[in-house]
Write a protein that holds these residues in place. Sequence first.
Motif, short mmCIF file in Angstrom:
data_model
loop_
_atom_site.label_atom_id
_atom_site.label_comp_id
_atom_site.label_asym_id
_atom_site.label_seq_id
_atom_site.Cartn_x
_atom_site.Cartn_y
_atom_site.Cartn_z
N MET A 1 30.56 32.67 86.82
CA MET A 1 29.44 32.64 87.77
C MET A 1 28.13 32.93 87.03
O MET A 1 28.09 33.80 86.16
CB MET A 1 29.65 33.67 88.87
N ILE A 2 27.09 32.21 87.39
CA ILE A 2 25.78 32.41 86.76
C ILE A 2 25.01 33.45 87.56
O ILE A 2 24.84 33.31 88.78
CB ILE A 2 25.01 31.09 86.69
N GLY A 3 24.54 34.50 86.91
CA GLY A 3 23.80 35.55 87.59
C GLY A 3 22.32 35.57 87.25
O GLY A 3 21.51 36.12 88.00
N LYS A 4 21.95 34.97 86.11
CA LYS A 4 20.54 34.96 85.69
C LYS A 4 20.30 33.80 84.75
O LYS A 4 21.17 33.46 83.94
CB LYS A 4 20.19 36.29 85.01
N LEU A 5 19.13 33.20 84.87
CA LEU A 5 18.70 32.16 83.95
C LEU A 5 17.42 32.60 83.26
O LEU A 5 16.47 33.03 83.92
CB LEU A 5 18.44 30.84 84.68
N LYS A 6 17.37 32.50 81.94
CA LYS A 6 16.18 32.82 81.18
C LYS A 6 15.90 31.64 80.26
O LYS A 6 16.68 31.31 79.38
CB LYS A 6 16.40 34.08 80.35
N GLY A 7 14.80 30.96 80.55
CA GLY A 7 14.50 29.77 79.76
C GLY A 7 13.09 29.28 80.00
O GLY A 7 12.16 30.07 80.15
N THR A 8 12.94 27.96 80.05
CA THR A 8 11.63 27.33 80.19
C THR A 8 11.63 26.43 81.42
O THR A 8 12.61 25.72 81.67
CB THR A 8 11.31 26.48 78.95
N VAL A 9 10.55 26.46 82.16
CA VAL A 9 10.43 25.59 83.33
C VAL A 9 10.30 24.14 82.87
O VAL A 9 9.39 23.79 82.12
CB VAL A 9 9.20 25.96 84.19
N ASP A 10 11.23 23.31 83.30
CA ASP A 10 11.23 21.90 82.91
C ASP A 10 10.65 21.01 84.00
O ASP A 10 10.05 19.97 83.73
CB ASP A 10 12.65 21.45 82.58
N GLU A 11 10.83 21.44 85.26
CA GLU A 11 10.36 20.63 86.39
C GLU A 11 10.24 21.55 87.60
O GLU A 11 11.02 22.48 87.77
CB GLU A 11 11.36 19.51 86.68
N ILE A 12 9.24 21.27 88.46
CA ILE A 12 9.08 22.02 89.70
C ILE A 12 9.02 21.02 90.85
O ILE A 12 8.16 20.13 90.88
CB ILE A 12 7.78 22.86 89.70
N GLY A 13 9.97 21.12 91.78
CA GLY A 13 10.01 20.24 92.94
C GLY A 13 9.57 20.96 94.20
O GLY A 13 9.05 22.07 94.16
N ASP A 14 9.77 20.32 95.35
CA ASP A 14 9.34 20.90 96.62
C ASP A 14 10.13 22.17 96.96
O ASP A 14 9.57 23.11 97.51
CB ASP A 14 9.51 19.89 97.75
N ASP A 15 11.42 22.17 96.67
CA ASP A 15 12.25 23.33 97.01
C ASP A 15 13.15 23.76 95.86
O ASP A 15 14.11 24.50 96.07
CB ASP A 15 13.09 23.03 98.26
N TYR A 16 12.86 23.29 94.66
CA TYR A 16 13.70 23.61 93.52
C TYR A 16 12.88 23.60 92.23
O TYR A 16 11.74 23.13 92.19
CB TYR A 16 14.85 22.60 93.39
N CYS A 17 13.49 24.13 91.20
CA CYS A 17 12.93 23.96 89.86
C CYS A 17 14.08 23.71 88.90
O CYS A 17 15.24 23.99 89.21
CB CYS A 17 12.12 25.19 89.42
N VAL A 18 13.75 23.15 87.76
CA VAL A 18 14.75 22.94 86.71
C VAL A 18 14.39 23.85 85.55
O VAL A 18 13.25 23.83 85.05
CB VAL A 18 14.77 21.46 86.24
N VAL A 19 15.35 24.66 85.14
CA VAL A 19 15.13 25.61 84.05
C VAL A 19 15.92 25.14 82.83
O VAL A 19 17.14 24.94 82.91
CB VAL A 19 15.58 27.03 84.44
#
Length: 206
Positions: A1-19
């Motif tokens: 299970m993923i509990g935390k993401l630490k990285g770089t913002v790749d994309e920002i959408g209306d209700d999501y982002c890609v890290v």
Amino acid sequence: MIGKLKGTVDEIGDDYCVVDVGGVGYVAYCPARTLSALEGEGTAVVLYIETYVREDMIRLYGFRTPLEREWFRLLQNNVPGVGAKVALAVLSTLSTAELANAIALKDVAMVARAPGVGKKVAERIVTELKNKAPAYAGEASGTIGLKQELGEGSAPAPVADAVSALANLGYSRDIAANAVAAALRNAGDGADAGTLIRLGLKELAP
């Protein structure tokens, strides 16, 4: 299970982002408040993740703080009819401090401000979580500091007297402290006990 993401913002959408984490892009669905706090594509980010695993999909939900994630869980696990979509809408509209205070003060209208949350759902949220809000108050404006002062015996006499008076009327000490904190914000630090009691009762009125 993923509990935390630490990285770089790749994309920002209306209700999501890609890290982007080490070249792998993770899609995280987030409250609007979380997305608006992102500093833009290419910037560093840390998201606290709630992972949903189903037969047909794996979905990640991302939050700025562990407290926001706990509220996301709390709303779904304790309020009938509230799923991820409604929980995200509530956390998009209200900060965790505002939500905790709205529940403690039975402010159904405040909770109902969230898109897709009608009066009945808001009433369920307030009713089902009324005994849990103080534990999840986080850094509610003035409330946490006030509770610490009360516990240490260092709160100003009018404040302590007002909280005691509300507690004597049958309110829990946590809810009384929330109401007095709200009264202080309206009346100012120099208010006397009578003023704080009157405004506190107004905050607690149904």
